[in-house]
Design a protein around this motif. Structure first.
Motif, PDB file in Angstrom:
ATOM      1  N   PRO A  19       7.160  34.704 -86.038  1.00 25.59           N
ATOM      2  CA  PRO A  19       6.553  33.666 -85.202  1.00 25.59           C
ATOM      3  C   PRO A  19       5.326  34.194 -84.472  1.00 25.59           C
ATOM      4  CG  PRO A  19       8.925  33.742 -84.887  1.00 25.59           C
ATOM      5  CD  PRO A  19       8.554  34.939 -85.716  1.00 25.59           C
ATOM      6  N   LEU A  22       1.581  29.947 -81.910  1.00 26.94           N
ATOM      7  CA  LEU A  22       1.960  28.548 -82.096  1.00 26.94           C
ATOM      8  C   LEU A  22       2.946  28.428 -83.244  1.00 26.94           C
ATOM      9  CD1 LEU A  22      -1.579  26.906 -81.901  1.00 26.94           C
ATOM     10  CD2 LEU A  22       0.153  26.931 -80.104  1.00 26.94           C
ATOM     11  N   ASN A  23       3.714  27.352 -83.222  1.00 28.06           N
ATOM     12  CA  ASN A  23       4.648  27.077 -84.303  1.00 28.06           C
ATOM     13  C   ASN A  23       3.865  26.451 -85.455  1.00 28.06           C
ATOM     14  OD1 ASN A  23       6.878  26.498 -85.836  1.00 28.06           O
ATOM     15  ND2 ASN A  23       8.066  25.662 -84.140  1.00 28.06           N
ATOM     16  N   CYS A  25       5.107  25.186 -88.189  1.00 26.39           N
ATOM     17  CA  CYS A  25       5.829  24.035 -88.714  1.00 26.39           C
ATOM     18  C   CYS A  25       7.049  23.814 -87.831  1.00 26.39           C
ATOM     19  CB  CYS A  25       6.252  24.273 -90.161  1.00 26.39           C
ATOM     20  SG  CYS A  25       7.158  22.878 -90.898  1.00 26.39           S
ATOM     21  N   ILE A  26       7.208  22.589 -87.372  1.00 25.03           N
ATOM     22  CA  ILE A  26       8.325  22.269 -86.489  1.00 25.03           C
ATOM     23  C   ILE A  26       9.084  21.074 -87.054  1.00 25.03           C
ATOM     24  CG2 ILE A  26       6.921  20.791 -84.989  1.00 25.03           C
ATOM     25  CD1 ILE A  26       8.598  21.962 -82.633  1.00 25.03           C
ATOM     26  N   THR A  34       3.448  20.009 -89.552  1.00 24.37           N
ATOM     27  CA  THR A  34       2.772  21.303 -89.578  1.00 24.37           C
ATOM     28  C   THR A  34       1.569  21.318 -88.643  1.00 24.37           C
ATOM     29  OG1 THR A  34       1.154  20.898 -91.347  1.00 24.37           O
ATOM     30  CG2 THR A  34       3.393  21.537 -92.020  1.00 24.37           C
ATOM     31  N   SER A  35       1.268  22.512 -88.179  1.00 22.04           N
ATOM     32  CA  SER A  35       0.000  22.751 -87.502  1.00 22.04           C
ATOM     33  C   SER A  35      -1.099  22.720 -88.557  1.00 22.04           C
ATOM     34  CB  SER A  35       0.002  24.133 -86.844  1.00 22.04           C
ATOM     35  OG  SER A  35       0.914  24.191 -85.787  1.00 22.04           O
ATOM     36  N   SER A  68       4.681  27.698 -94.765  1.00 24.81           N
ATOM     37  CA  SER A  68       5.197  27.424 -93.423  1.00 24.81           C
ATOM     38  C   SER A  68       6.386  26.473 -93.469  1.00 24.81           C
ATOM     39  CB  SER A  68       4.090  26.838 -92.537  1.00 24.81           C
ATOM     40  OG  SER A  68       3.087  27.798 -92.305  1.00 24.81           O
ATOM     41  N   THR A  72      10.353  27.250 -92.352  1.00 23.66           N
ATOM     42  CA  THR A  72      11.109  26.414 -91.418  1.00 23.66           C
ATOM     43  C   THR A  72      12.336  25.790 -92.070  1.00 23.66           C
ATOM     44  OG1 THR A  72       9.121  25.891 -90.166  1.00 23.66           O
ATOM     45  CG2 THR A  72      10.968  24.364 -89.925  1.00 23.66           C
TER      46      THR A  72
END
Length: 146
Positions: A19, A22-23, A25-26, A34-35, A68, A72
């Motif tokens: 990590p 920033l995350n 993928c959440i 995704t970011s 990503s 996750t």
């Protein structure tokens, strides 16, 4: 063939990562958000980069996004592509952002099926600048189907 296998057959590399700030993928409910993932390629479309180079840069962004998502969710299987946002570092005169972001959509169509779970909504926008001078940045939303 599974979506995971399709991606691997397209040369997408899956590797665990630690990590960061920033995350990337959440999960929220049944969605994976995704970011923005930037291309390795730097430069500006309409100045020093061609549409073909931008297309490859957009594909590169989706390869990173899929990694990503895999980090996750653990697999690409059981997912549906919902939305893609493509940002293109471009001159004011450049109007082929949609052709650049086809590099992202085409890879998702190959992996998830153009007439199936890869058929997604999309925006392709031009930007005066992107972080680190990247040529392209892409973000995506996936639905967890199973």
């Amino acid at each position: 063939m599974s979506y995971q296998k399709n991606a691997e057959a397209q040369g997408v590399i899956f590797a665990p990562y630690a990590p960061g700030y920033l995350n990337l993928c959440i999960r929220s409910g049944n969605q994976l958000i995704t970011s923005g993932h930037v291309s390795d390629l730097k430069g500006k479309l309409g100045a020093d980069l061609s549409v073909e180079e931008g297309y490859k840069a957009a594909r590169n962004c989706v390869e990173k996004i899929l990694n990503s998502v895999w980090n996750t969710h653990g697999t690409l299987d059981g997912l549906r592509v919902i939305k893609v946002l493509g940002c293109v570092n471009s001159t004011l005169e450049f109007t082929d952002q949609h052709l650049v972001i086809n590099g992202a959509s085409d890879l998702l169509h190959v992996i998830f099926g153009k007439d199936g779970n890869g058929y997604h909504a999309r925006s392709a926008l031009g930007f005066a600048q992107l972080p680190t001078g990247a040529a392209v940045e892409v973000e995506a939303i996936f639905e967890v189907m199973s």
